[in-house]
Design an enzyme around this catalytic site. Structure first.
Site, PDB file in Angstrom:
ATOM      1  N   GLY A 169       0.909  10.113 -58.828  1.00 20.92           N
ATOM      2  CA  GLY A 169       1.079  10.360 -57.398  1.00 20.92           C
ATOM      3  C   GLY A 169       2.501  10.842 -57.241  1.00 20.92           C
ATOM      4  CD  GLU A 170       7.258  11.744 -54.939  1.00 22.42           C
ATOM      5  OE1 GLU A 170       8.044  12.278 -55.739  1.00 22.42           O
ATOM      6  OE2 GLU A 170       7.562  10.755 -54.243  1.00 22.42           O
ATOM      7  CB  SER A 171       7.724   8.126 -59.125  1.00 29.74           C
ATOM      8  OG  SER A 171       8.670   9.169 -59.041  1.00 29.74           O
TER       9      SER A 171
ATOM     10  CB  CYS B  79       1.560  11.029 -63.988  1.00 33.69           C
ATOM     11  SG  CYS B  79       2.347  12.597 -63.642  1.00 33.69           S
TER      12      CYS B  79
ATOM     13  NE  ARG C 152      10.666  11.883 -59.761  1.00 29.14           N
ATOM     14  CZ  ARG C 152      10.830  11.985 -58.454  1.00 29.14           C
ATOM     15  NH1 ARG C 152      11.976  11.689 -57.899  1.00 29.14           N
ATOM     16  NH2 ARG C 152       9.837  12.393 -57.701  1.00 29.14           N
TER      17      ARG C 152
ATOM     18  CB  ILE D 126      -0.341  17.228 -62.191  1.00 26.21           C
ATOM     19  CG1 ILE D 126      -1.780  17.517 -62.643  1.00 26.21           C
ATOM     20  CG2 ILE D 126      -0.076  17.841 -60.811  1.00 26.21           C
ATOM     21  CD1 ILE D 126      -2.854  16.798 -61.824  1.00 26.21           C
ATOM     22  NE  ARG D 127       3.965  18.102 -58.046  1.00 27.54           N
ATOM     23  CZ  ARG D 127       2.707  18.372 -57.705  1.00 27.54           C
ATOM     24  NH1 ARG D 127       2.182  19.550 -57.933  1.00 27.54           N
ATOM     25  NH2 ARG D 127       1.972  17.465 -57.105  1.00 27.54           N
TER      26      ARG D 127
ATOM     27  CG  HIS E 268      -2.809  12.859 -63.777  1.00 29.20           C
ATOM     28  ND1 HIS E 268      -2.930  12.040 -62.680  1.00 29.20           N
ATOM     29  CD2 HIS E 268      -1.656  13.540 -63.603  1.00 29.20           C
ATOM     30  CE1 HIS E 268      -1.908  12.224 -61.871  1.00 29.20           C
ATOM     31  NE2 HIS E 268      -1.112  13.133 -62.404  1.00 29.20           N
TER      32      HIS E 268
ATOM     33  CD  GLU F 175      -5.705   9.892 -63.549  1.00 24.31           C
ATOM     34  OE1 GLU F 175      -5.243   9.937 -64.702  1.00 24.31           O
ATOM     35  OE2 GLU F 175      -5.056  10.284 -62.554  1.00 24.31           O
TER      36      GLU F 175
HETATM   37  N1  GLN Z   1       6.319  14.525 -60.156  1.00 20.06           N
HETATM   38  C1  GLN Z   1       5.814  13.258 -59.731  1.00 20.06           C
HETATM   39  C2  GLN Z   1       6.936  12.236 -59.563  1.00 20.06           C
HETATM   40  O1  GLN Z   1       8.031  12.501 -59.907  1.00 20.06           O
HETATM   41  C3  GLN Z   1       4.770  12.735 -60.694  1.00 20.06           C
HETATM   42  C4  GLN Z   1       3.586  13.653 -60.692  1.00 20.06           C
HETATM   43  C5  GLN Z   1       2.285  12.983 -60.965  1.00 20.06           C
HETATM   44  O2  GLN Z   1       2.131  11.753 -60.938  1.00 20.06           O
HETATM   45  N2  GLN Z   1       1.288  13.813 -61.176  1.00 20.06           N
HETATM   46  O3  GLN Z   1       6.691  11.172 -59.084  1.00 20.06           O
END
Ligand code: GLN
Length: 191
Positions: free
Chosen positions: A46-48, A78, A105, A133-134, A169, A171
């Site tokens: 998600g987004e940390s 992630c 990150r 993903i990122r 990921h 999952e």
């Molecule tokens: N770029 C996100 C972060 O820094 C992590 C990306 C992800 O969980 N797919 O939190």
């Protein structure tokens, strides 16, 4: 055996499905009390920064530290890996600060923001299908951290005792081998 997925933000339902494919019961964890009912915990992507903020707001930082101190396995994927790390490049404070790794990150750059690959992982028979993903990278690990896989010489999967972390990921495809690996870690922790 019940495995929880921290359900503050991110890919929760997909993890629950993969846990169930691996033969355990998956439950969404929204309140700290629910940690008492599970034997292992997944912190999803998600987004940390957002996940970290919500964890502080709802009391999950101390609760998950206690969960870990009791030897119960935790798997961060992630953003979840970033949340587990003791050190995050460019940030003064970690979130949980449990796993002895330094992470960077969004480390793959714009060209490679998102991609999939078949990734060999130590201890798993077939290469696993990994979706990045990122994604973050693990820049360095302490001596008691086991590097389970690298991608272009960068560390993307690691384990330190009861803690497991993946940059990607696992999952988002039907391949549940890494979830099976985690379910096996949880089973061993109960013996
Ligand atoms: N770029 C996100 C972060 O820094 C992590 C990306 C992800 O969980 N797919 O939190």
């Amino acid at each position: 055996m019940k495995i929880g997925v921290l359900a503050l933000q991110g890919a929760v339902a997909e993890h629950i499905r993969s846990i169930e494919l691996a033969g355990a019961e998956g439950v969404a964890i929204k309140k700290v009390e629910e940690l008492d009912e599970i034997q292992g915990l997944i912190i999803p992507g998600g987004e940390s920064t957002t996940i970290g903020k919500l964890m502080r707001k709802y009391g999950f930082i101390d609760a998950i530290r206690a969960f870990s101190a009791a030897g119960k396995p935790i798997f961060g994927t992630c953003a979840g890996l970033i949340v587990l790390a003791k050190s995050i490049e460019g940030l003064d404070e970690p979130h949980l600060g449990l796993m002895d790794i330094t992470v960077a990150r969004n480390a793959f750059g714009r060209q490679r923001e998102s991609f999939e690959t078949d990734l060999p992982v130590k201890g798993i028979e077939e290469p696993i299908r990994a979706v990045f993903i990122r994604a973050p990278l693990i820049r360095s690990v302490a001596s008691d951290v086991d590097v389970l896989s690298t991608y272009h010489d960068e560390i993307v999967t690691a384990r330190q005792g009861h803690l497991l972390a993946a940059s990607y990921h696992p999952e988002l495809t039907d391949d549940y081998q890494l979830h099976q690996y985690f379910v096996d870690m949880v089973t061993s922790s109960l013996k």
